[in-house]
Design an enzyme around this catalytic site. Structure first.
Site, PDB file in Angstrom:
ATOM      1  N   ASP A   9       3.957  -5.804   4.267  1.00  0.00           N
ATOM      2  CA  ASP A   9       2.718  -6.131   4.969  1.00  0.00           C
ATOM      3  C   ASP A   9       2.161  -7.482   4.519  1.00  0.00           C
ATOM      4  O   ASP A   9       2.697  -8.116   3.606  1.00  0.00           O
ATOM      5  CB  ASP A   9       1.686  -5.008   4.773  1.00  0.00           C
ATOM      6  CG  ASP A   9       1.612  -4.569   3.313  1.00  0.00           C
ATOM      7  OD1 ASP A   9       1.460  -5.444   2.458  1.00  0.00           O
ATOM      8  OD2 ASP A   9       1.745  -3.349   3.048  1.00  0.00           O
ATOM      9  N   ASP A  51      11.013 -18.166  19.725  1.00  0.00           N
ATOM     10  CA  ASP A  51      12.045 -17.176  19.978  1.00  0.00           C
ATOM     11  C   ASP A  51      12.756 -17.441  21.312  1.00  0.00           C
ATOM     12  O   ASP A  51      12.093 -17.589  22.353  1.00  0.00           O
ATOM     13  CB  ASP A  51      11.345 -15.801  20.028  1.00  0.00           C
ATOM     14  CG  ASP A  51      12.295 -14.644  19.965  1.00  0.00           C
ATOM     15  OD1 ASP A  51      12.895 -14.433  18.908  1.00  0.00           O
ATOM     16  OD2 ASP A  51      12.422 -13.933  20.981  1.00  0.00           O
ATOM     17  N   HIS A 100      17.201 -13.334  10.036  1.00  0.00           N
ATOM     18  CA  HIS A 100      17.036 -11.879  10.196  1.00  0.00           C
ATOM     19  C   HIS A 100      17.958 -11.301  11.266  1.00  0.00           C
ATOM     20  O   HIS A 100      17.949 -10.088  11.482  1.00  0.00           O
ATOM     21  CB  HIS A 100      15.578 -11.585  10.559  1.00  0.00           C
ATOM     22  CG  HIS A 100      15.225 -12.119  11.911  1.00  0.00           C
ATOM     23  ND1 HIS A 100      15.212 -13.473  12.194  1.00  0.00           N
ATOM     24  CD2 HIS A 100      14.913 -11.497  13.073  1.00  0.00           C
ATOM     25  CE1 HIS A 100      14.897 -13.642  13.474  1.00  0.00           C
ATOM     26  NE2 HIS A 100      14.714 -12.462  14.027  1.00  0.00           N
ATOM     27  N   ASP A 101      18.715 -12.148  11.959  1.00  0.00           N
ATOM     28  CA  ASP A 101      19.637 -11.665  12.994  1.00  0.00           C
ATOM     29  C   ASP A 101      21.100 -11.752  12.571  1.00  0.00           C
ATOM     30  O   ASP A 101      21.990 -11.508  13.392  1.00  0.00           O
ATOM     31  CB  ASP A 101      19.487 -12.520  14.267  1.00  0.00           C
ATOM     32  CG  ASP A 101      18.152 -12.317  14.951  1.00  0.00           C
ATOM     33  OD1 ASP A 101      17.609 -11.194  14.883  1.00  0.00           O
ATOM     34  OD2 ASP A 101      17.650 -13.286  15.556  1.00  0.00           O
ATOM     35  N   ASP A 132       3.191   2.544   1.913  1.00  0.00           N
ATOM     36  CA  ASP A 132       3.647   3.287   3.100  1.00  0.00           C
ATOM     37  C   ASP A 132       5.104   2.975   3.438  1.00  0.00           C
ATOM     38  O   ASP A 132       5.611   3.418   4.466  1.00  0.00           O
ATOM     39  CB  ASP A 132       2.728   3.026   4.311  1.00  0.00           C
ATOM     40  CG  ASP A 132       2.784   1.581   4.780  1.00  0.00           C
ATOM     41  OD1 ASP A 132       3.475   0.758   4.127  1.00  0.00           O
ATOM     42  OD2 ASP A 132       2.147   1.264   5.810  1.00  0.00           O
ATOM     43  N   ASN A 139       0.798  -1.234   0.000  1.00  0.00           N
ATOM     44  CA  ASN A 139       0.000   0.000   0.000  1.00  0.00           C
ATOM     45  C   ASN A 139       0.828   1.280   0.000  1.00  0.00           C
ATOM     46  O   ASN A 139       0.317   2.351   0.294  1.00  0.00           O
ATOM     47  CB  ASN A 139      -0.973  -0.004   1.188  1.00  0.00           C
ATOM     48  CG  ASN A 139      -0.234  -0.028   2.512  1.00  0.00           C
ATOM     49  OD1 ASN A 139       0.987  -0.187   2.550  1.00  0.00           O
ATOM     50  ND2 ASN A 139      -0.955   0.152   3.606  1.00  0.00           N
ATOM     51  N   GLU A 147      14.420 -21.568  18.804  1.00  0.00           N
ATOM     52  CA  GLU A 147      15.647 -20.774  18.691  1.00  0.00           C
ATOM     53  C   GLU A 147      16.359 -20.921  20.025  1.00  0.00           C
ATOM     54  O   GLU A 147      15.917 -20.392  21.037  1.00  0.00           O
ATOM     55  CB  GLU A 147      15.340 -19.301  18.411  1.00  0.00           C
ATOM     56  CG  GLU A 147      16.612 -18.527  18.103  1.00  0.00           C
ATOM     57  CD  GLU A 147      16.541 -17.054  18.445  1.00  0.00           C
ATOM     58  OE1 GLU A 147      17.341 -16.290  17.915  1.00  0.00           O
ATOM     59  OE2 GLU A 147      15.689 -16.667  19.270  1.00  0.00           O
ATOM     60  N   ASP A 171       5.985 -17.041  14.475  1.00  0.00           N
ATOM     61  CA  ASP A 171       6.993 -16.790  15.490  1.00  0.00           C
ATOM     62  C   ASP A 171       6.289 -16.713  16.847  1.00  0.00           C
ATOM     63  O   ASP A 171       5.274 -16.020  16.981  1.00  0.00           O
ATOM     64  CB  ASP A 171       7.703 -15.460  15.193  1.00  0.00           C
ATOM     65  CG  ASP A 171       9.201 -15.541  15.399  1.00  0.00           C
ATOM     66  OD1 ASP A 171       9.599 -15.959  16.500  1.00  0.00           O
ATOM     67  OD2 ASP A 171       9.958 -15.166  14.492  1.00  0.00           O
TER      68      ASP A 171
HETATM   69  C1  GLC Z   1      15.520 -13.502  18.915  1.00  0.00           C
HETATM   70  C2  GLC Z   1      15.078 -12.876  17.622  1.00  0.00           C
HETATM   71  C3  GLC Z   1      15.646 -11.499  17.541  1.00  0.00           C
HETATM   72  C4  GLC Z   1      15.087 -10.692  18.682  1.00  0.00           C
HETATM   73  C5  GLC Z   1      15.334 -11.380  20.017  1.00  0.00           C
HETATM   74  C6  GLC Z   1      14.442 -10.816  21.076  1.00  0.00           C
HETATM   75  O1  GLC Z   1      16.882 -13.689  18.972  1.00  0.00           O
HETATM   76  O2  GLC Z   1      15.446 -13.683  16.546  1.00  0.00           O
HETATM   77  O3  GLC Z   1      15.373 -10.862  16.327  1.00  0.00           O
HETATM   78  O4  GLC Z   1      15.650  -9.426  18.689  1.00  0.00           O
HETATM   79  O5  GLC Z   1      15.059 -12.756  19.989  1.00  0.00           O
HETATM   80  O6  GLC Z   1      13.112 -11.204  20.861  1.00  0.00           O
HETATM   81 CA    CA Z   2       2.584  -1.394   3.758  1.00  0.00          CA
END
Ligand code: GLC
Ligand code: CA
Length: 556
Positions: free
Chosen positions: A29, A199, A327-328, A25, A23, A254, A98
């Site tokens: 999404d 997580d 993503h980390d 922004d 959209n 994780e 997640d």
């Molecule tokens: C996990 C996630 C990370 C987040 C952290 C706290 O390691 O992968 O992205 O910042 O937990 O939730």
């Molecule tokens: Ca968006």
């Protein structure tokens, strides 16, 4: 070994904020994800792990949740979610959510209540301690710099936050907390989701004596100090009994700080806890002790030793996840490969090496295009609180100069993985028609999905092929693993075997051309080349392996 769908699948991780904005922004999404399901179907993945989409004040981009049963407004509505789930299922794609329950946001209604007074009914949902000699109860550090304890003026006590101050840790020893979490999980599973990525689940049970740990470069103990605490397995078994046993799910924990021995319990094939875990030892391969802010290249021998330990250690006992980034973490091609001259070769080589192991592979968005680290210029270009806090903490303490720290976070920051997905060569990489929430990698004009989908030699098509092979050859999923040449500093070579079938995997992690003599049983035998990342592999008893070359041989 028991065969199940979650061992045979390939998981694709979506970081919704940066995947596709529908959209304008500037923020990815849910409708953007729905739009791109056909792309994922074409790639061939079976499961999406969706990074958090719940309501959140976004201190840590959704990993700080203020309502577990609502969708973050920026991402859309619950109707959008239901439609995405439905459309994914129609395509045979499962959705794993997640589950962030080591902590909530400080804006969650439980914490708002909890901090009000010592006798509030929600007080014991969190971990409160009195000051000790006027200071923090122990030396634990937050993952995101500074102490893990925050003084709260209203009651003059500290609360524990292993992550940011806006992420107070839940008290899992309180049975009411477990009830709430289990009810919430059931609610999502009843909606039809297919599992959870949990997580930092290894941190949920804290030693009530809160012992000090060894201080790191910032003076605090590592955030992993509470890992594998006294009741963690008991709580996960309770979760299995009360919730997960009623559904057919993929669960992946994780598990920061997990050891091989602990993983055998978390991911045991007796099915009492989780399907599998993410271990971190190969992500720490280029760290200096507990300091991840390094810019050194790993020693391949260490990498092989770690992964081999996990391959052999969990064989027939538990189950491995296979990943090189998420993503980390920074982009794997920039970290373990060569994002310059041998960009495509090394991206394909890394994928080969990882996907041919025993376990369930995870592909992080953009990895299938060989997306690279981002050329951030100044600290203002970063969005991630971990990188920004570390920059100020370590430069203010004089551990590194600003220039040096900038070099280190440029190399290691998680923001490298979080830049917008590169869909095509139009403005903003086709991610958004508006101003993206963080900078687009300028290399999108050459590295993008549209270009690669049209190019049969692309990194994208190579990933697609790896995924197809896994579906066709059970040996890739289930075969046993044997490392060859453990001392070689350039080549990662291993074999797999299953019921009379064999695979030979060779991957050159260097720019050196190396000769490799095949083991006797591979010489002269009718073998098939399943996949290779150079166009012209000629089989011979001794092969010249070119820079970042990789191939897989098969024999029956
Ligand atoms: C996990 C996630 C990370 C987040 C952290 C706290 O390691 O992968 O992205 O910042 O937990 O939730
Ligand atoms: Ca968006």
């Amino acid at each position: 070994m028991e065969r199940t769908w979650w061992k045979e699948c390939v998981v694709y991780q979506i970081y919704p904020r940066s995947f596709k904005d529908s959209n304008g922004d500037g923020i990815g999404d849910l409708n953007g994800i729905t739009e791109k399901l056909d792309y994922l179907k074409y790639l061939g993945i079976d499961v999406i792990w969706l990074s958090p989409v719940y309501e959140s004040p976004n201190d840590d981009n959704g990993y700080d949740i203020s309502d577990y049963q609502a969708i973050m407004r920026e991402f859309g509505t619950m109707e959008d979610f239901d439609r995405m789930l439905d459309e994914a299922h129609k395509r045979g794609i499962r959705i794993v959510m997640d589950l962030v329950v080591n902590h909530t946001s400080d804006e969650h209604k439980w914490f708002i209540e909890s901090r009000k007074s010592k006798d509030n009914p929600y007080r014991d949902y969190y971990i409160w301690r009195d000051p000790v000699n006027g200071a923090e109860p122990n030396n634990w550090g937050s993952c995101f710099s500074g102490s893990a304890w925050q003084m709260d003026e209203a009651t003059g006590m500290y609360y524990l936050h292993m992550f940011s101050r806006k992420q107070p840790d839940l008290n899992w020893d309180n049975p009411k907390v477990r009830d709430e979490v289990f009810d919430m999980m059931t609610w999502w599973l009843e909606k039809g989701i297919d599992g959870f990525r949990m997580d930092v689940i290894s941190l949920i049970s804290k030693d009530p004596s809160f012992p000090d740990g060894d201080p790191g470069i910032n003076g605090y103990a590592s955030f992993n100090e509470p890992a594998n605490g006294p009741h963690v397995h008991e709580y996960l078994q309770e979760m299995r009994e009360r919730v997960l046993s009623k559904y057919d799910t993929l669960t992946v924990g994780e598990c920061s700080g997990v050891t091989l021995e602990e993983a055998k319990k978390y991911a045991s094939s007796d099915g009492k806890e989780l399907s599998m875990v993410f271990q971190f030892e190969h992500m720490d391969v280029d760290a200096e002790g507990a300091n991840k802010w390094t810019d050194k290249k790993m020693d391949l021998r260490d990498f092989k030793e770690i992964l081999t330990k996990w391959q052999l250690g969990l064989h027939e006992i538990a189950w491995n996840s296979l990943y090189l980034q998420n993503h980390d973490q920074p982009r794997c091609v920039s970290r373990f490969g060569d994002d310059g001259q041998y960009w495509a070769e090394s991206a394909k080589m890394l994928a080969t090496c990882s996907h041919m192991m025993q376990g369930t592979p995870y592909v992080y968005q953009g990895e299938e295009l060989g997306m690279t680290n981002v050329p951030f210029k100044t600290i203002e270009d970063f969005r991630d609180l971990d990188s920004i806090n570390a920059f100020y903490e370590l430069t203010e303490k004089g551990v590194y100069s600003e220039e040096e720290m900038l070099r280190r976070i440029r190399y290691k920051s998680r923001d490298n993985a979080r830049s917008p997905f590169q869909w095509d060569s139009s403005e903003n990489a086709g991610f958004s028609t508006g101003e993206p929430w963080m900078m687009v990698n300028p290399n999108y004009t050459s590295i993008n999905a549209e270009e690669q989908m049209g190019n049969p030699e692309s990194v994208f098509h190579y990933y697609k092929k790896l995924i197809e092979l896994r579906k066709k050859y059970p040996i890739i999923v289930y075969g046993n693993y044997k490392l060859l040449l453990p001392e070689d500093k350039d080549l990662y070579v291993y074999e797999r075997e299953l019921e009379g079938e064999k695979l030979f995997v060779a991957a050159n992690f260097s720019k050196n051309t190396r000769s490799l003599e095949l083991p006797d049983e591979w010489k002269g035998n009718p073998t098939e080349i399943l996949i290779h990342n150079y166009p012209d592999v000629q089989l011979a008893d001794t092969l010249e392996i070119r820079p970042y070359e990789a191939f897989v041989l098969y024999m029956k």
